[in-house]
Motif scaffolding. Sequence first.
Motif, PDB file in Angstrom:
ATOM      1  N   TYR A 225       0.906  -1.180   0.039  1.00  6.12           N
ATOM      2  CA  TYR A 225       0.059  -0.370  -0.082  1.00  6.12           C
ATOM      3  C   TYR A 225       0.865   1.354  -0.021  1.00  6.12           C
ATOM      4  O   TYR A 225       0.536   2.269  -0.913  1.00  6.12           O
ATOM      5  CB  TYR A 225      -1.046  -0.005   1.184  1.00  6.12           C
ATOM      6  N   TYR A 226       2.033   1.245   0.814  1.00  8.14           N
ATOM      7  CA  TYR A 226       2.828   2.637   0.948  1.00  8.14           C
ATOM      8  C   TYR A 226       3.614   2.610  -0.354  1.00  8.14           C
ATOM      9  O   TYR A 226       3.949   3.714  -0.841  1.00  8.14           O
ATOM     10  CB  TYR A 226       3.746   2.472   2.081  1.00  8.14           C
ATOM     11  N   ASP A 227       3.972   1.403  -0.963  1.00  9.90           N
ATOM     12  CA  ASP A 227       4.571   1.553  -2.256  1.00  9.90           C
ATOM     13  C   ASP A 227       3.626   2.201  -3.331  1.00  9.90           C
ATOM     14  O   ASP A 227       4.131   3.240  -4.015  1.00  9.90           O
ATOM     15  CB  ASP A 227       5.014   0.221  -2.739  1.00  9.90           C
ATOM     16  N   LEU A 228       2.426   1.838  -3.336  1.00  6.93           N
ATOM     17  CA  LEU A 228       1.674   2.655  -4.255  1.00  6.93           C
ATOM     18  C   LEU A 228       1.394   4.152  -4.031  1.00  6.93           C
ATOM     19  O   LEU A 228       1.319   4.857  -4.914  1.00  6.93           O
ATOM     20  CB  LEU A 228       0.127   1.728  -4.065  1.00  6.93           C
ATOM     21  N   LEU A 229       1.207   4.406  -2.883  1.00 15.25           N
ATOM     22  CA  LEU A 229       1.066   5.811  -2.430  1.00 15.25           C
ATOM     23  C   LEU A 229       2.455   6.513  -2.893  1.00 15.25           C
ATOM     24  O   LEU A 229       2.524   7.632  -3.349  1.00 15.25           O
ATOM     25  CB  LEU A 229       1.077   5.973  -1.077  1.00 15.25           C
ATOM     26  N   THR A 230       3.653   5.806  -2.708  1.00 15.57           N
ATOM     27  CA  THR A 230       4.895   6.415  -3.171  1.00 15.57           C
ATOM     28  C   THR A 230       4.970   6.453  -4.874  1.00 15.57           C
ATOM     29  O   THR A 230       5.690   7.671  -5.266  1.00 15.57           O
ATOM     30  CB  THR A 230       6.098   5.472  -2.647  1.00 15.57           C
ATOM     31  N   LEU A 231       4.133   5.789  -5.350  1.00 14.57           N
ATOM     32  CA  LEU A 231       4.332   5.797  -6.727  1.00 14.57           C
ATOM     33  C   LEU A 231       3.141   6.847  -7.159  1.00 14.57           C
ATOM     34  O   LEU A 231       2.626   7.040  -8.434  1.00 14.57           O
ATOM     35  CB  LEU A 231       3.917   4.545  -7.324  1.00 14.57           C
ATOM     36  N   LYS A 232       2.481   7.631  -6.348  1.00 17.14           N
ATOM     37  CA  LYS A 232       1.598   8.702  -6.458  1.00 17.14           C
ATOM     38  C   LYS A 232       0.338   8.113  -6.865  1.00 17.14           C
ATOM     39  O   LYS A 232      -0.473   8.946  -7.477  1.00 17.14           O
ATOM     40  CB  LYS A 232       2.205   9.869  -7.584  1.00 17.14           C
ATOM     41  N   GLU A 233       0.180   6.907  -6.643  1.00 19.54           N
ATOM     42  CA  GLU A 233      -1.523   6.357  -6.837  1.00 19.54           C
ATOM     43  C   GLU A 233      -2.484   6.966  -5.705  1.00 19.54           C
ATOM     44  O   GLU A 233      -1.937   6.860  -4.556  1.00 19.54           O
ATOM     45  CB  GLU A 233      -1.368   4.906  -6.725  1.00 19.54           C
ATOM     46  N   PRO A 234      -3.417   7.795  -6.332  1.00 19.82           N
ATOM     47  CA  PRO A 234      -4.417   8.269  -5.587  1.00 19.82           C
ATOM     48  C   PRO A 234      -5.029   7.268  -4.479  1.00 19.82           C
ATOM     49  O   PRO A 234      -5.467   6.091  -5.028  1.00 19.82           O
ATOM     50  CB  PRO A 234      -5.374   9.144  -6.453  1.00 19.82           C
ATOM     51  N   PRO A 235      -5.200   7.529  -3.329  1.00 20.53           N
ATOM     52  CA  PRO A 235      -5.692   6.358  -2.390  1.00 20.53           C
ATOM     53  C   PRO A 235      -7.305   6.198  -2.720  1.00 20.53           C
ATOM     54  O   PRO A 235      -7.605   4.752  -2.621  1.00 20.53           O
ATOM     55  CB  PRO A 235      -5.830   7.299  -1.025  1.00 20.53           C
ATOM     56  N   MET A 236      -7.895   6.939  -3.286  1.00 17.84           N
ATOM     57  CA  MET A 236      -9.344   6.842  -3.756  1.00 17.84           C
ATOM     58  C   MET A 236      -9.148   5.724  -5.094  1.00 17.84           C
ATOM     59  O   MET A 236     -10.181   4.960  -5.167  1.00 17.84           O
ATOM     60  CB  MET A 236      -9.972   8.136  -4.023  1.00 17.84           C
ATOM     61  N   ARG A 237      -8.209   5.707  -5.852  1.00 12.64           N
ATOM     62  CA  ARG A 237      -7.939   4.814  -6.722  1.00 12.64           C
ATOM     63  C   ARG A 237      -7.688   3.531  -6.456  1.00 12.64           C
ATOM     64  O   ARG A 237      -8.279   2.371  -6.734  1.00 12.64           O
ATOM     65  CB  ARG A 237      -7.050   5.264  -7.997  1.00 12.64           C
ATOM     66  N   ILE A 238      -6.836   3.516  -5.316  1.00  9.24           N
ATOM     67  CA  ILE A 238      -6.543   2.161  -4.695  1.00  9.24           C
ATOM     68  C   ILE A 238      -7.778   1.564  -3.967  1.00  9.24           C
ATOM     69  O   ILE A 238      -7.883   0.466  -4.023  1.00  9.24           O
ATOM     70  CB  ILE A 238      -5.625   2.623  -3.695  1.00  9.24           C
ATOM     71  N   LEU A 239      -8.433   2.648  -3.416  1.00  7.69           N
ATOM     72  CA  LEU A 239      -9.764   1.839  -2.854  1.00  7.69           C
ATOM     73  C   LEU A 239     -10.739   1.315  -3.785  1.00  7.69           C
ATOM     74  O   LEU A 239     -11.499   0.325  -3.582  1.00  7.69           O
ATOM     75  CB  LEU A 239     -10.411   3.092  -2.076  1.00  7.69           C
ATOM     76  N   PHE A 240     -10.857   2.225  -4.914  1.00  7.52           N
ATOM     77  CA  PHE A 240     -11.814   1.586  -6.130  1.00  7.52           C
ATOM     78  C   PHE A 240     -11.221  -0.034  -6.633  1.00  7.52           C
ATOM     79  O   PHE A 240     -12.198  -0.604  -6.715  1.00  7.52           O
ATOM     80  CB  PHE A 240     -11.731   2.519  -7.273  1.00  7.52           C
ATOM     81  N   LEU A 241     -10.020   0.015  -6.656  1.00  5.51           N
ATOM     82  CA  LEU A 241      -9.410  -1.247  -7.290  1.00  5.51           C
ATOM     83  C   LEU A 241      -9.482  -2.282  -6.321  1.00  5.51           C
ATOM     84  O   LEU A 241      -9.760  -3.307  -6.490  1.00  5.51           O
ATOM     85  CB  LEU A 241      -7.796  -0.975  -7.802  1.00  5.51           C
ATOM     86  N   LEU A 242      -9.448  -2.009  -5.018  1.00  2.00           N
ATOM     87  CA  LEU A 242      -9.462  -2.707  -3.958  1.00  2.00           C
ATOM     88  C   LEU A 242     -10.899  -3.605  -3.876  1.00  2.00           C
ATOM     89  O   LEU A 242     -11.192  -4.551  -3.655  1.00  2.00           O
ATOM     90  CB  LEU A 242      -9.035  -2.333  -2.596  1.00  2.00           C
ATOM     91  N   ALA A 243     -11.799  -2.720  -3.793  1.00  2.00           N
ATOM     92  CA  ALA A 243     -13.505  -2.895  -3.818  1.00  2.00           C
ATOM     93  C   ALA A 243     -13.574  -3.881  -5.241  1.00  2.00           C
ATOM     94  O   ALA A 243     -14.438  -4.779  -5.115  1.00  2.00           O
ATOM     95  CB  ALA A 243     -14.204  -1.557  -3.963  1.00  2.00           C
ATOM     96  N   LYS A 244     -13.158  -3.521  -6.378  1.00  2.00           N
ATOM     97  CA  LYS A 244     -13.104  -4.376  -7.484  1.00  2.00           C
ATOM     98  C   LYS A 244     -12.618  -5.623  -7.308  1.00  2.00           C
ATOM     99  O   LYS A 244     -13.294  -6.677  -7.846  1.00  2.00           O
ATOM    100  CB  LYS A 244     -12.414  -3.409  -8.683  1.00  2.00           C
ATOM    101  N   GLN A 245     -11.454  -5.751  -6.838  1.00  2.00           N
ATOM    102  CA  GLN A 245     -10.999  -6.884  -6.554  1.00  2.00           C
ATOM    103  C   GLN A 245     -11.928  -8.015  -5.446  1.00  2.00           C
ATOM    104  O   GLN A 245     -12.101  -9.285  -5.649  1.00  2.00           O
ATOM    105  CB  GLN A 245      -9.617  -6.964  -5.839  1.00  2.00           C
ATOM    106  N   TYR A 246     -12.411  -7.310  -4.591  1.00  2.00           N
ATOM    107  CA  TYR A 246     -13.169  -8.108  -3.437  1.00  2.00           C
ATOM    108  C   TYR A 246     -14.514  -8.398  -4.091  1.00  2.00           C
ATOM    109  O   TYR A 246     -14.973  -9.335  -3.877  1.00  2.00           O
ATOM    110  CB  TYR A 246     -13.288  -7.294  -2.135  1.00  2.00           C
ATOM    111  N   ARG A 247     -15.008  -7.686  -5.105  1.00  2.00           N
ATOM    112  CA  ARG A 247     -16.225  -7.985  -5.817  1.00  2.00           C
ATOM    113  C   ARG A 247     -15.953  -9.316  -6.500  1.00  2.00           C
ATOM    114  O   ARG A 247     -16.943  -9.906  -6.670  1.00  2.00           O
ATOM    115  CB  ARG A 247     -16.790  -6.989  -6.548  1.00  2.00           C
ATOM    116  N   GLN A 248     -14.688  -9.344  -7.219  1.00  2.00           N
ATOM    117  CA  GLN A 248     -14.337 -10.412  -7.991  1.00  2.00           C
ATOM    118  C   GLN A 248     -14.196 -11.732  -7.193  1.00  2.00           C
ATOM    119  O   GLN A 248     -14.462 -12.725  -7.588  1.00  2.00           O
ATOM    120  CB  GLN A 248     -13.339 -10.184  -8.807  1.00  2.00           C
ATOM    121  N   LEU A 249     -13.708 -11.684  -5.885  1.00  2.00           N
ATOM    122  CA  LEU A 249     -13.613 -12.414  -5.182  1.00  2.00           C
ATOM    123  C   LEU A 249     -14.895 -13.248  -4.457  1.00  2.00           C
ATOM    124  O   LEU A 249     -15.305 -14.585  -4.748  1.00  2.00           O
ATOM    125  CB  LEU A 249     -12.831 -12.196  -3.661  1.00  2.00           C
ATOM    126  N   LEU A 250     -15.764 -12.354  -4.315  1.00  2.00           N
ATOM    127  CA  LEU A 250     -17.276 -12.644  -4.053  1.00  2.00           C
ATOM    128  C   LEU A 250     -17.760 -13.511  -5.257  1.00  2.00           C
ATOM    129  O   LEU A 250     -18.529 -14.492  -4.998  1.00  2.00           O
ATOM    130  CB  LEU A 250     -18.222 -11.236  -3.696  1.00  2.00           C
TER     131      LEU A 250
END
Length: 328
Positions: A225-250
């Motif tokens: 997570y901190y690596d992604l923030l260092t790469l300037k990935e916006p937290p809201m985009r990370i949240l969106f992609l995490l949510a997408k991954q968990y929807r796929q898991l479900l």
Amino acid sequence: MKNIQADIKSGNFKQVYLLYGEEAYLKQQYKQNLVKALNPDGDTMNFNHYEGKGIDVKQLIDLCETMPFFAERRVVLLEDTGFFKNKCEELADYMKELPDYLYLVFAETEVDKRNRMYKAVKACGSIAEFIRQDEKTLMRWAAGILGKAGKKITQRDMELLLTKTGTDMGNLRMEMEKLISYTEGRDVVTAEDIEEICTTQTTNRIFDMVRAVTEKNQKRALELYYDLLTLKEPPMRILFLLAKQYRQLLLAKQFVAAGLAQTEIASKLGVPGFVVRNITTCARAYTISELEQAVKDFVDAEESVKTGRLEDKLSVELLIIKYSSKVK
């Protein structure tokens, strides 16, 4: 695509071509080959290029009505014009009677097949849709490029490469060029080479983070997570992609419970088969009700950020900690 290849080979061209779709690399290759075949001498006087929305249609038609100067053809390339999503009645009408010398090439990302321009091209020209390639096609293509460079790779390592690069052919090609240079003097590309030299796409980093969460490896999950923030990935985009991954898991968990085969699950999720294996493996760490709760938590976190109740960076961090804790 075969029709375009046949036209280039025979030299018998349609007057209008529409190239569209998500697979940008293939579309770019065919566009360049087609324009080069129509304008083999690189004649700049009788070649025009328009890009983007806001093109003056009247001026475009006036140009099309201008006969080529000491040449057989006037070639006009138009990219991402929006003509195939929005109304463009004047140009659609003009397409009914094009001058014999005129050749138009449209390259678009999106089209509406009900659009008059789409129907006009279909009536007088050729249309090619460039879709994301399936995993087998990508593997054959990638193996072919490596083979021409004198390199071999196992199927398992090819799958590893795709999990890092994603299915975008342009990105995959770029990563293979890096591998070819990196392995100069050797004829086998290994998993170690791929891990060492290939850049993992953001969505794949997110999945690595999800895997770390499901394995209850909180330290690793937070590091990613901190690596992604260092790469300037916006937290809201990370949240969106995490949510997408968990929807796929479900969804994967539900599909497996329903007895669907891996190929069916891949089709429904819109991902390659080997990705399904990774998703279903991660999904085993949860019950369906736990995944439903996770999806709800991600929605609630987004709402909390939007309403100012929670800071965006912290909201993602709290979710990672919650789902990677060994004690629920």
